[in-house]
Design an enzyme around this catalytic site. Structure first.
Site, PDB file in Angstrom:
ATOM      1  N   TYR A   1       5.732   5.531  19.791  1.00 33.16           N
ATOM      2  CA  TYR A   1       4.830   6.793  19.599  1.00 33.16           C
ATOM      3  C   TYR A   1       5.715   7.894  19.446  1.00 33.16           C
ATOM      4  CZ  TYR A   1       1.408  10.259  19.799  1.00 33.16           C
ATOM      5  OH  TYR A   1       0.552  11.496  19.624  1.00 33.16           O
TER       6      TYR A   1
ATOM      7  N   ARG B   1      -4.939   6.314  19.014  1.00 34.74           N
ATOM      8  CA  ARG B   1      -5.740   6.907  20.036  1.00 34.74           C
ATOM      9  C   ARG B   1      -7.137   6.466  19.972  1.00 34.74           C
ATOM     10  NH1 ARG B   1      -4.167  11.065  23.236  1.00 34.74           N
ATOM     11  NH2 ARG B   1      -6.083  10.434  24.179  1.00 34.74           N
TER      12      ARG B   1
ATOM     13  N   ASP C   1       0.903 -20.711 -23.184  1.00 34.07           N
ATOM     14  CA  ASP C   1       1.751 -19.511 -23.525  1.00 34.07           C
ATOM     15  C   ASP C   1       2.967 -19.800 -22.723  1.00 34.07           C
ATOM     16  OD1 ASP C   1       2.404 -16.806 -23.780  1.00 34.07           O
ATOM     17  OD2 ASP C   1       1.925 -16.474 -21.776  1.00 34.07           O
TER      18      ASP C   1
END
Ligand code: GDG
Length: 723
Positions: free
Chosen positions: A86, A10, A497
């Site tokens: 809504y 709003r 790694d």
């Protein structure tokens, strides 16, 4: 110049239809006031729904122009949008879920579709105004998908999100069929704010469990950036309430109201019509008070203001009827010709009258069953300019975390509440003053302006942190430079790694063996460079996985080494295993208590794995084991290391850095690259010569000179070097 865009469902105005024309009524709400200092500045703007449906294109055009003057831009919603997005998804799914009213939750795919659609409409409206460097601050639960939608369109924008309602436990969130989409939507933001620490930790836990993104100290490690999650308890415009309460206008209204109600003690309750506010329960408590304390009849009244809200939603309609019935029953049971127990108003009041109610009330009864923050209790305190009055506040309101000097109550404990009201009615004035003064001190400091400032400062802080990490990202420039020097090098070496660097994590560590793509990349690299696989893995697994490849291998963080020219593994450190038995016994105890955990024994270390343990429980046990082992480790001169879903205990003089240094001794390399993903690789990075390239996978702080997003990108980079 970059600008700030505020977005909420709003707009801070109401659009009313009157005599064929539209009228705007500005909202005097706290948020609108607090953010006024932002959206009214420069090019800034507030985007949202004006609160009424407008179908006529001409009228829409007119509204756009008028709102533009007010520094606002509308998103027009159709009647169907309002019903499905809504009233539907926002207020019949999210609102009840987030307030723990699961019995009211509706799971309607059409509502969900409308929610996605309307969030997209908001996104499009924002994109018409926003530039790539702008700051966009999205508000509340109606727009949870918006941050991610904006992130996709504007990857560099600063996006912040604040939720005004609670964030519930993972147990509730997992009930929503669209939970993953919702959480991914929010994590499009750079800063995510909640009212309380509990909301924040619920959110972090749900994100970890549902999207797999881990966090540390409020920072979520997303793929390409860090996201900060924090608590920002919202304040009120303190001075406005204090000033209004003192004003002649309000004091005249107080006199007038007082004349009408007489000199009874007044209990005040103000809420929007909502089941989360516990209105019927409060009426029942008041009835119980009157029943148990006949001496209060005619001496105490409750002023109950219920502001109409969402009255098209079925559960709200039913609530309204329930309240009407309860009030009717109590008033008919107890009223006399000159006393009404409950003065009930189903409407809103102008600000000066609201202020008069706050000012004249002896007690504010704020007892929501669940509330994100609750501003009414803060406004009451600010309005008590002579410091008399008592605030009774529910523990279930976010505000209770701050307002410890209120009388805190469990709204479900009816008798407890009755007793607390009775205590409040007889509280000595000195105690009232001491409590209200303490509350006022805190509310004055943490007012709405401070809230906005702290939030905006934090947005900047996160952005800076991201930039620090970003400045180390392996970008096109770095890649090209690296490629060039690799090609020019005569004697290059690569320390790679394995888990998390060359491959992703899987739940069974033995399933992470190299795939064809990786084998191909490693093969090509080893034709041109000395490739060293440097891992915490045991030597047998590494040996098996890289059999036939022309690579050197360092296993178990540097315990074992096997050069490509050698047939057998060489022990880099002497073998003292006398400590293992004691430690294994402890680890086994934690395995027995933790389904899914297991122990891996390496030559020089013991590893407790918890990758397969129920999320949350694994972390908890790991912490417990960590402190247990730390204590034991001292006696044995050992080191406890926290890795990715593992806890490893080993000798401190054995690490990847030491092994890498030994391997490089006497060699003259003209290109050195080290890549790793966790902090055991930090030892490797630190051991590298100054001109080496060192890269940490993931966006963590590191001794490496660069960060890279994921193992996928590591593979791309390595493939590029040999393409
Ligand atoms: C959500 C969260 C969170 C009420 N009656 C009148 C009137 N009011 C104003 C009050 C207050 C506001 O309405 C209500 O705010 P709350 O915070 O109590 O509750 P929600 O509307 O549910 O708000 C909540 C909040 O967002 C902010 O983040 O605290 O937890 O649910 O400001 O003054 N104003 C006027 N007349 C009335 O009759 N003028």
């Amino acid at each position: 110049m970059s600008k700030t865009i505020i977005v909420s469902n709003r707009l801070p105005i109401s659009l009313r239809h009157r005599n064929g024309k539209f009228e705007f009524k500005p909202s005097a709400g706290g948020l609108a006031t607090g953010l006024g200092s932002i959206y009214k500045e420069g090019e800034n703007i507030w985007i949202g729904w004006p609160g009424n449906t407008v179908d006529d294109p001409e009228q829409r055009a007119e509204i756009i122009i008028e709102l533009h003057e007010l520094k606002m831009a509308p998103v027009f919603l159709s009647k169907q949008d309002v019903e499905e997005f809504y009233e539907g998804f926002s207020n019949e799914t999210l609102w009840p879920a987030f307030h723990y009213f699961t019995q009211y939750m509706v799971y309607n795919p059409d509502h969900w579709a409308a929610y996605v659609r309307v969030n997209k409409m908001f996104c499009e409206a924002i994109l018409k105004k926003a530039g790539s460097e702008d700051t966009i601050w999205v508000h509340d639960y109606q727009l949870l998908l918006l941050p991610q939608m904006l992130r996709e369109a504007l990857p560099n924008a600063t996006i912040a999100f604040f939720q005004h309602i609670p964030f519930p436990s993972y147990e509730i969130i997992r009930m929503i069929p669209w939970r993953k989409e919702l959480l991914e939507g929010i994590t499009g933001a750079d800063l995510i704010g909640f009212h309380t620490y509990d909301d924040m930790r619920h959110f972090l836990s749900a994100v970890g469990r549902i999207t797999g993104l881990s966090n540390e100290s409020g920072y979520i490690q997303a793929e390409n950036r860090i996201i900060n999650v924090d608590s920002f308890p919202m304040g009120i415009d303190y001075d406005k309430f204090a000033k209004q309460a003192k004003s002649r206008k309000t004091q005249n209204i107080v006199k007038n109201f007082r004349k009408q109600v007489g000199d009874q003690k007044l209990l005040l309750t103000i809420d929007r019509l909502d089941y989360s506010k516990g209105i019927p329960q409060r009426i029942q408590v008041f009835a119980q008070l009157l029943e148990q304390h006949p001496e209060l009849h005619g001496k105490v009244s409750m002023i109950m203001i219920v502001v109409p809200s969402r009255d098209k939603v079925q559960s709200y309609k039913e609530l309204k009827e329930e309240i009407d019935t309860l009030v009717g029953r109590i008033n008919s049971d107890y009223s006399t010709l000159n006393w009404v127990p409950i003065h009930y108003f189903y409407r809103g009041f102008p600000f000066d009258e609201l202020s008069a109610f706050y000012s004249m009330a002896d007690i504010a009864l704020v007892t929501p069953l669940r509330d994100g923050m609750n501003l009414v209790c803060k406004e009451f305190v600010a309005s008590k300019t002579d410091q008399t009055g008592v605030l009774i506040l529910s523990e279930m309101a976010g505000a209770s975390k701050e307002l410890q000097d209120a009388l805190l109550v469990n709204p479900n404990d009816r008798q407890g509440l009755v007793d607390t009201i009775f205590e409040a009615l007889s509280m000595p004035v000195e105690e009232q003053k001491a409590r209200i003064s303490a509350l006022q001190e805190s509310l004055k400091t943490y007012d709405i302006f401070q809230w906005v400032k702290v939030f905006m400062d934090r947005v900047e802080h996160v952005k800076q942190k991201q930039q620090e990490l970003n400045s180390k990202v392996v970008d096109v420039k770095v890649t090209t430079e690296m490629e060039k020097s690799f090609h020019a090098a005569k004697n290059p070496v690569l320390f790679l790694d394995y888990d998390g660097t060359l491959t992703g994590f899987v739940s069974n560590p033995q399933d992470a063996k190299p795939d064809e793509e990786l084998k191909g990349i490693v093969k090509k690299l080893s034709e041109k460079a000395q490739v060293v696989i440097i891992s915490g893995r045991d030597k047998d697994t590494l040996g098996k996985w890289f059999k036939g490849q022309n690579v050197d291998m360092i296993a178990e963080h540097g315990v074992w080494v096997k050069m490509r020219t050698q047939k057998d593994w060489e022990l880099y450190a002497d073998a003292d295993s006398s400590w293992k038995e004691d430690i294994r016994n402890i680890m086994e105890y934690y395995v027995l208590r933790t389904p899914g955990a297991f122990i891996e024994e390496k030559h020089h270390s013991l590893v407790w794995h918890y990758r397969k343990v129920e999320s949350g429980l694994g972390d908890l046990r790991m912490r417990e084991l960590f402190s247990h082992l730390k204590y034991m480790a001292r006696g044995h001169n050992l080191q406890v290391l926290e890795g990715n879903m593992v806890l490893e205990i080993k000798r401190p003089d054995i690490n990847k850095g030491r092994a890498a240094t030994a391997l490089m001794k006497g060699q003259k390399y003209d290109f050195v690259l080290a890549i790793g993903d966790d902090w055991t690789d930090e030892d490797t990075f630190k051991a590298m010569p100054e001109d080496a390239y060192s890269i940490r996978v993931g966006y963590a702080y590191t001794a490496a000179n660069y960060n890279i997003k994921s193992f996928r990108q590591v593979r791309n980079l390595l493939a590029k070097l040999v393409s």
